[in-house]
Design a protein around this motif. Sequence first.
Motif, short mmCIF file in Angstrom:
data_model
loop_
_atom_site.label_atom_id
_atom_site.label_comp_id
_atom_site.label_asym_id
_atom_site.label_seq_id
_atom_site.Cartn_x
_atom_site.Cartn_y
_atom_site.Cartn_z
N ASP A 147 0.79 -1.23 0.00
CA ASP A 147 0.00 0.00 0.00
C ASP A 147 0.83 1.28 0.00
O ASP A 147 0.30 2.36 0.25
N VAL A 148 2.12 1.19 -0.27
CA VAL A 148 2.97 2.38 -0.36
C VAL A 148 2.97 2.87 -1.80
O VAL A 148 3.42 2.15 -2.71
N PRO A 149 2.47 4.07 -2.07
CA PRO A 149 2.30 4.53 -3.45
C PRO A 149 3.58 5.08 -4.08
O PRO A 149 4.49 5.52 -3.38
N ASN A 150 3.63 5.05 -5.41
CA ASN A 150 4.64 5.77 -6.21
C ASN A 150 6.07 5.51 -5.75
O ASN A 150 6.80 6.42 -5.35
N LEU A 151 6.48 4.26 -5.81
CA LEU A 151 7.82 3.92 -5.33
C LEU A 151 8.89 3.98 -6.42
O LEU A 151 10.07 3.93 -6.11
N LYS A 152 8.50 4.04 -7.65
CA LYS A 152 9.45 4.08 -8.77
C LYS A 152 10.44 2.92 -8.68
O LYS A 152 10.10 1.79 -8.89
N GLY A 153 11.66 3.22 -8.27
CA GLY A 153 12.70 2.20 -8.32
C GLY A 153 12.88 1.39 -7.06
O GLY A 153 13.88 0.67 -6.93
N PHE A 154 11.94 1.44 -6.11
CA PHE A 154 12.13 0.74 -4.84
C PHE A 154 11.11 -0.37 -4.63
O PHE A 154 10.88 -0.79 -3.50
N HIS A 155 10.52 -0.87 -5.71
CA HIS A 155 9.53 -1.93 -5.57
C HIS A 155 10.12 -3.22 -5.01
O HIS A 155 9.40 -4.05 -4.46
N TYR A 156 11.43 -3.41 -5.14
CA TYR A 156 12.05 -4.63 -4.63
C TYR A 156 11.97 -4.74 -3.11
O TYR A 156 12.21 -5.80 -2.55
N MET A 157 11.62 -3.64 -2.43
CA MET A 157 11.45 -3.68 -0.98
C MET A 157 10.05 -4.13 -0.57
O MET A 157 9.81 -4.37 0.61
N ILE A 158 9.13 -4.24 -1.52
CA ILE A 158 7.77 -4.70 -1.21
C ILE A 158 7.80 -6.21 -0.99
O ILE A 158 8.35 -6.96 -1.81
N LYS A 159 7.20 -6.67 0.09
CA LYS A 159 7.30 -8.08 0.46
C LYS A 159 6.74 -9.01 -0.61
O LYS A 159 7.32 -10.06 -0.90
N THR A 160 5.60 -8.64 -1.19
CA THR A 160 4.99 -9.52 -2.18
C THR A 160 5.79 -9.58 -3.48
O THR A 160 5.55 -10.46 -4.31
N PHE A 161 6.73 -8.66 -3.68
CA PHE A 161 7.58 -8.68 -4.87
C PHE A 161 8.79 -9.60 -4.68
O PHE A 161 9.51 -9.88 -5.63
N ASN A 162 8.98 -10.07 -3.46
CA ASN A 162 10.13 -10.92 -3.15
C ASN A 162 9.92 -12.32 -3.74
O ASN A 162 8.83 -12.88 -3.66
N ASP A 163 10.96 -12.89 -4.32
CA ASP A 163 10.86 -14.22 -4.93
C ASP A 163 10.49 -15.29 -3.91
O ASP A 163 9.95 -16.35 -4.28
#
Length: 324
Positions: free
Chosen positions: A173-189
């Motif tokens: 739910d953190v908006p407009n992250l641009k290049g920091f999406h890799y810190m989102i838990k659901t984006f983790n492999d």
Amino acid sequence: MKTVVIIGNGFDLDLGLKTSYRDFVMSQECKKLRHGNRNNLLSMILDKFYLQNWIDLEEELKELAQRLNTVTLPKHKDFKAEYLGITKCLYDYLKRIQDSVKESGLREISCAAKLLELMYDYPSEFEIFNFNYTDLNVFGRFLGYLSDKEELRFRNVHGTLDSGSIIVGFEDDVPNLKGFHYMIKTFNDNYSTSHVRESLMNTHEVIIFGHSLGSTDYPYFSEFFASKSVPCQESDMPVRITFVTANENSKLSILKQLKNMNGNRTNILLDRNDITFVTTNNWMAIPQFHHLLRRLKVEFDAKLLLQKWENEDAMRTLSANKPN
């Protein structure tokens, strides 16, 4: 319906493990990372820690990602590598702490140890979600609960130390992250579905031990507490909810989070449900927790006895109807 147990870092701390973010910041692993190379993310986090003597690592990462998102980033800065370096450093520290249990020991008389013992005695009656990276069976083995029992089944929501798959970061739910999406838990492999929300919505009893309901895990609980904070409907069932937390300050923090989740309807939440707070640093509250464990034991024994009688009746009926 099973009793749902939510385990946060306060559970490990109650067992006597040094797993707080403060312990991590003061560790040899963290100091080595800071002095071994120029990790800008870690330096910014530590600067804030030394200023206020406390941090929530995942909350700090979220704030940093939001702040850095608004400025032009130097092209030579590899923030993803720095983030992964912090994650690896935290893993190394917590793995050392878990592996040292044999030498350092655990608090066998703690509330956490007693709850763990009950879960081993009645494994089929619990659905356990562990928001820590540690392995409950490591603790159960040390405490002697595994001598004649099977290993406990539980779900590590954010990965495990044993698999090297810990997930550090924040929710979607953190908006407009641009290049920091890799810190989102659901984006983790390593992210996998845990069904926390579904289990909470379909239970009659919840024990939340040492979890602050903080903003980085907010989405797991907001729907549940919001649904239990509306005027009662005929189809609704009240839920028993026990919060086990360290002290009055952490209790107050949880109440603030509940207020945010239920749209300022905490009074309805408390009226509709059986909610109890136990603070582990208050010796006068400890008997209340042991009363909870005794009640659960009585209920589990009664349920198992009833199931035994029903099975015996079914077998007698089957035998009576069997042709000669």
